[in-house]
Design an enzyme around this catalytic site. Structure first.
Site, short mmCIF file in Angstrom:
data_model
loop_
_atom_site.label_atom_id
_atom_site.label_comp_id
_atom_site.label_asym_id
_atom_site.label_seq_id
_atom_site.Cartn_x
_atom_site.Cartn_y
_atom_site.Cartn_z
N LYS A 1 2.11 -8.92 67.27
CA LYS A 1 2.53 -7.91 68.04
C LYS A 1 1.95 -8.36 69.47
CE LYS A 1 2.51 -3.10 69.24
NZ LYS A 1 2.06 -1.64 68.87
N LYS B 1 6.96 -9.00 67.11
CA LYS B 1 7.60 -8.05 68.14
C LYS B 1 6.74 -8.24 69.70
CE LYS B 1 6.68 -3.07 69.25
NZ LYS B 1 5.53 -1.95 68.86
N SER C 1 12.14 -1.16 72.76
CA SER C 1 12.61 -0.58 74.01
C SER C 1 13.08 -1.03 75.14
CB SER C 1 11.55 0.77 74.32
OG SER C 1 10.52 0.39 74.52
C1 PBG Z 1 2.56 1.77 68.90
C2 PBG Z 1 3.61 1.24 69.13
C3 PBG Z 1 4.25 0.91 70.30
C4 PBG Z 1 5.66 0.34 69.82
C5 PBG Z 1 5.80 0.50 68.48
N1 PBG Z 1 4.71 1.01 68.01
C6 PBG Z 1 4.01 0.66 71.52
C7 PBG Z 1 2.68 -0.22 72.08
O1 PBG Z 1 2.20 -0.94 71.28
O2 PBG Z 1 2.37 0.33 73.28
C8 PBG Z 1 6.67 -0.10 70.71
C9 PBG Z 1 8.02 0.20 70.42
C10 PBG Z 1 9.21 0.02 71.65
O3 PBG Z 1 9.01 -0.64 72.78
O4 PBG Z 1 10.31 -0.26 71.37
N2 PBG Z 1 1.23 1.24 69.00
#
Ligand code: PBG
Length: 323
Positions: free
Chosen positions: A195, A248, A274
């Protein structure tokens, strides 16, 4: 094998023949659809930066779940916007928290729909970080306790799979242990293993009210310039018991998906996040691109790169387009 003997256009001459020789095939079985649950009653509220995606209170879920099931989307992943936030993120593991209530409601409405939960603290902490904070530092080991407690409470509420997204070291092992100790050894873990700290999460953070109140996530999420580090994260998570690993975001990281696919023998999921969704929505609303063709091209590219599973806000649309 050169021109004129070889003519690649021969195999492109009709949709029928293109259909036969197509190398990548996407289907509704590949999709996980994100659902945002909000504490309260009577809420169905469109997220401004994510057209067509809504906040739901659990009492308004019926129609949405029916639609998802009718489209034959196999799974949802749940995010919660809780009633309260605090230092210990206790809303995340409250037995009557928003996600726990949502799980019970959805399993009741559609027992066969796979319910996956995002396991994280950022929606539940008053500072918006994914772990416990002391003197502006995001602690690792004490966060593991809160994160694994959260995963266990999701399993108790009836979740079919848990998906830790916090990027603390050792979280997969901690969750595996607590699940196993509590008779949930059958519950798989899909780890957000790779991530990246990404600007593409912007619309989500607004939707989930989870933006950090100070600093950023760079001390726990990965630097987008790194590849080898992705291999290390993936190997650690699999060793700790991850059943599915995730990369991701997806679109700016197709090379990572492709390389990770080659070094693991577990399913690889990719999160079409998103910001990737909102860019396509916005540009198509401006009349600059064709939404359907660009969305499908994007989903196909993620599959072609090597993803077995795609988490996407386009899941419902794509399921319709694929019919
Ligand atoms: C929670 C999380 C996030 C996303 C999924 N789980 C945001 C982040 O890490 O700030 C992002 C999903 C998306 O942007 O569609 N930690």
């Amino acid at each position: 094998m050169n021109f004129p003997k070889s003519r690649p256009r021969r195999l492109r001459s009709s949709e029928t023949i293109r259909r036969m020789v197509r190398e990548t095939k996407i289907s509704v079985n590949d999709f996980i659809y994100p659902v945002f649950l909000k504490y309260g009653r009577g809420i169905k509220q469109e997220i401004p930066s994510m057209p067509g995606v809504f906040h739901f209170s659990t009492d308004r879920l019926d129609q949405e779940i029916e639609e998802i099931v009718n489209l034959r989307i196999p799974a949802v992943i749940l995010f919660g916007i809780p009633e309260y936030k605090n230092e210990k993120a206790s809303g995340a593991y409250d037995p009557h928290g928003i996600v726990q209530e949502g799980i019970r409601k959805i399993k009741n409405l559609a027992p066969e729909l796979l319910v996956i939960t995002d396991v994280c603290l950022c929606e539940y902490t008053n500072h918006g970080h994914c772990g416990e904070v002391k003197s502006n530092k995001i602690l690792n080991d004490s966060s593991l306790e809160l994160i694994s407690k959260t995963a266990l409470s999701h399993a108790i509420a009836g979740a079919d799979m848990v998906a830790p997204s916090d990027m603390m070291d050792g979280r997969v092992g901690a969750i595996r242990s607590i699940l196993d100790e509590n008779s949930f050894s059958h519950i798989p873990i899909m780890s957000y293993s790779v991530k990246y700290a990404s600007g593409f999460y912007g619309p989500f953070r607004e939707a989930a009210d989870s933006a950090p109140k100070f600093g950023d996530r760079n001390t726990y999420q990965m630097d987008h310039c790194n590849t080898r580090e992705a291999f290390k994260e993936v190997k650690m998570d699999i060793a700790e018991g991850a059943d599915i690993i995730m990369v991701k975001p997806a679109l700016a990281y197709l090379d990572i998906i492709n390389q990770v696919r080659k070094i693991v023998d577990v399913p690889v999921a990719a999160y079409n996040v998103s910001g990737e969704f909102s860019m396509i929505k916005a540009a198509s609303r401006m009349g600059w691109i064709d939404e359907r063709s660009v969305a499908m091209e994007t989903l196909n590219s993620i599959k072609r790169a090597g993803a077995d599973i795609i988490i996407t806000y386009f899941a419902k649309d794509a399921a319709r387009w694929l019919k």
